[in-house]
Design a protein around this motif. Structure first.
Motif, PDB file in Angstrom:
ATOM      1  N   LEU A   7       0.832  -1.179   0.083  1.00 37.29           N
ATOM      2  CA  LEU A   7      -0.045   0.085  -0.182  1.00 37.29           C
ATOM      3  C   LEU A   7       0.934   1.266   0.032  1.00 37.29           C
ATOM      4  O   LEU A   7       1.806   1.466   0.739  1.00 37.29           O
ATOM      5  N   ALA A  24      -6.721   3.067   0.971  1.00 39.73           N
ATOM      6  CA  ALA A  24      -7.041   2.286   1.899  1.00 39.73           C
ATOM      7  C   ALA A  24      -8.507   1.457   1.675  1.00 39.73           C
ATOM      8  O   ALA A  24      -8.740   0.348   2.031  1.00 39.73           O
ATOM      9  N   ALA A  25      -9.346   2.293   0.932  1.00 40.01           N
ATOM     10  CA  ALA A  25     -10.725   1.775   0.408  1.00 40.01           C
ATOM     11  C   ALA A  25     -10.624   0.448  -0.539  1.00 40.01           C
ATOM     12  O   ALA A  25     -11.006  -0.517  -0.570  1.00 40.01           O
ATOM     13  N   ALA A  27      -7.737  -1.282  -0.710  1.00 40.97           N
ATOM     14  CA  ALA A  27      -7.219  -2.419   0.114  1.00 40.97           C
ATOM     15  C   ALA A  27      -8.306  -3.234   0.814  1.00 40.97           C
ATOM     16  O   ALA A  27      -8.126  -4.486   0.896  1.00 40.97           O
ATOM     17  N   GLU A  28      -9.226  -2.742   1.553  1.00 38.35           N
ATOM     18  CA  GLU A  28     -10.311  -2.956   2.083  1.00 38.35           C
ATOM     19  C   GLU A  28     -10.921  -4.284   1.095  1.00 38.35           C
ATOM     20  O   GLU A  28     -11.591  -5.213   1.312  1.00 38.35           O
ATOM     21  N   ALA A  29     -11.399  -3.548  -0.049  1.00 40.79           N
ATOM     22  CA  ALA A  29     -12.060  -4.249  -1.145  1.00 40.79           C
ATOM     23  C   ALA A  29     -11.447  -5.389  -1.409  1.00 40.79           C
ATOM     24  O   ALA A  29     -12.247  -6.269  -1.697  1.00 40.79           O
ATOM     25  N   ALA A  31      -9.339  -7.434   0.340  1.00 45.99           N
ATOM     26  CA  ALA A  31      -8.577  -7.908   1.382  1.00 45.99           C
ATOM     27  C   ALA A  31      -8.475  -9.434   1.274  1.00 45.99           C
ATOM     28  O   ALA A  31      -7.756 -10.258   1.704  1.00 45.99           O
ATOM     29  N   ASP A  32      -9.806  -9.859   0.744  1.00 50.78           N
ATOM     30  CA  ASP A  32      -9.793 -11.330   0.512  1.00 50.78           C
ATOM     31  C   ASP A  32      -8.972 -11.999  -0.430  1.00 50.78           C
ATOM     32  O   ASP A  32      -8.742 -13.302  -0.706  1.00 50.78           O
ATOM     33  N   THR A  36      -1.674 -10.768   2.853  1.00 49.89           N
ATOM     34  CA  THR A  36      -1.603  -9.633   3.907  1.00 49.89           C
ATOM     35  C   THR A  36      -1.251  -8.450   3.229  1.00 49.89           C
ATOM     36  O   THR A  36      -1.089  -8.418   1.883  1.00 49.89           O
ATOM     37  N   ALA A  37      -1.146  -7.199   3.865  1.00 49.88           N
ATOM     38  CA  ALA A  37      -0.826  -6.010   3.226  1.00 49.88           C
ATOM     39  C   ALA A  37       0.235  -5.271   4.017  1.00 49.88           C
ATOM     40  O   ALA A  37       0.426  -5.490   5.318  1.00 49.88           O
ATOM     41  N   THR A  39       2.083  -1.481   4.331  1.00 56.07           N
ATOM     42  CA  THR A  39       2.000   0.148   3.916  1.00 56.07           C
ATOM     43  C   THR A  39       3.332   0.678   3.889  1.00 56.07           C
ATOM     44  O   THR A  39       4.329   0.453   4.831  1.00 56.07           O
TER      45      THR A  39
END
Length: 92
Positions: A7, A24-25, A27-29, A31-32, A36-37, A39
């Motif tokens: 990120l 961030a949005a 990455a959240e979308a 995430a599945d 891992t992520a 930054t």
């Protein structure tokens, strides 16, 4: 193997402004789809745009190297032009 997202929430070396807000949005979308992520963080303080951008690119290089060393694939999510390094490194 799921990728490890890199990120890069910066726009012209600044975080929390412009296109960087979407990282961030995204990455959240996604995430599945990711293991891992991580930054990217900057080492220096805000000075001027060019120096700040190079600081971000150095942070991207360090994160991507770490992800590659662990054997993962590092696609990047960025708010500005620092996104090509993870993408190019992942395909190398």
């Amino acid at each position: 193997m799921k990728p490890e997202l890199v990120l890069v929430p910066y726009h012209l070396g600044r975080t929390g402004v412009g296109p960087a807000l979407g990282v961030a949005a995204l990455a959240e979308a996604l995430a599945d789809l990711a293991e891992t992520a991580v930054t990217v963080t900057r080492e220096g303080e805000d000075t001027y745009e060019v120096a700040d951008c190079f600081d971000v690119v150095r942070g991207v290089a360090a994160r991507v190297a770490g992800v590659c060393a662990s054997g993962s694939v590092p696609p990047g999510l960025a708010g500005h032009c620092p996104s090509p390094p993870p993408t190019s490194r992942a395909s190398a």
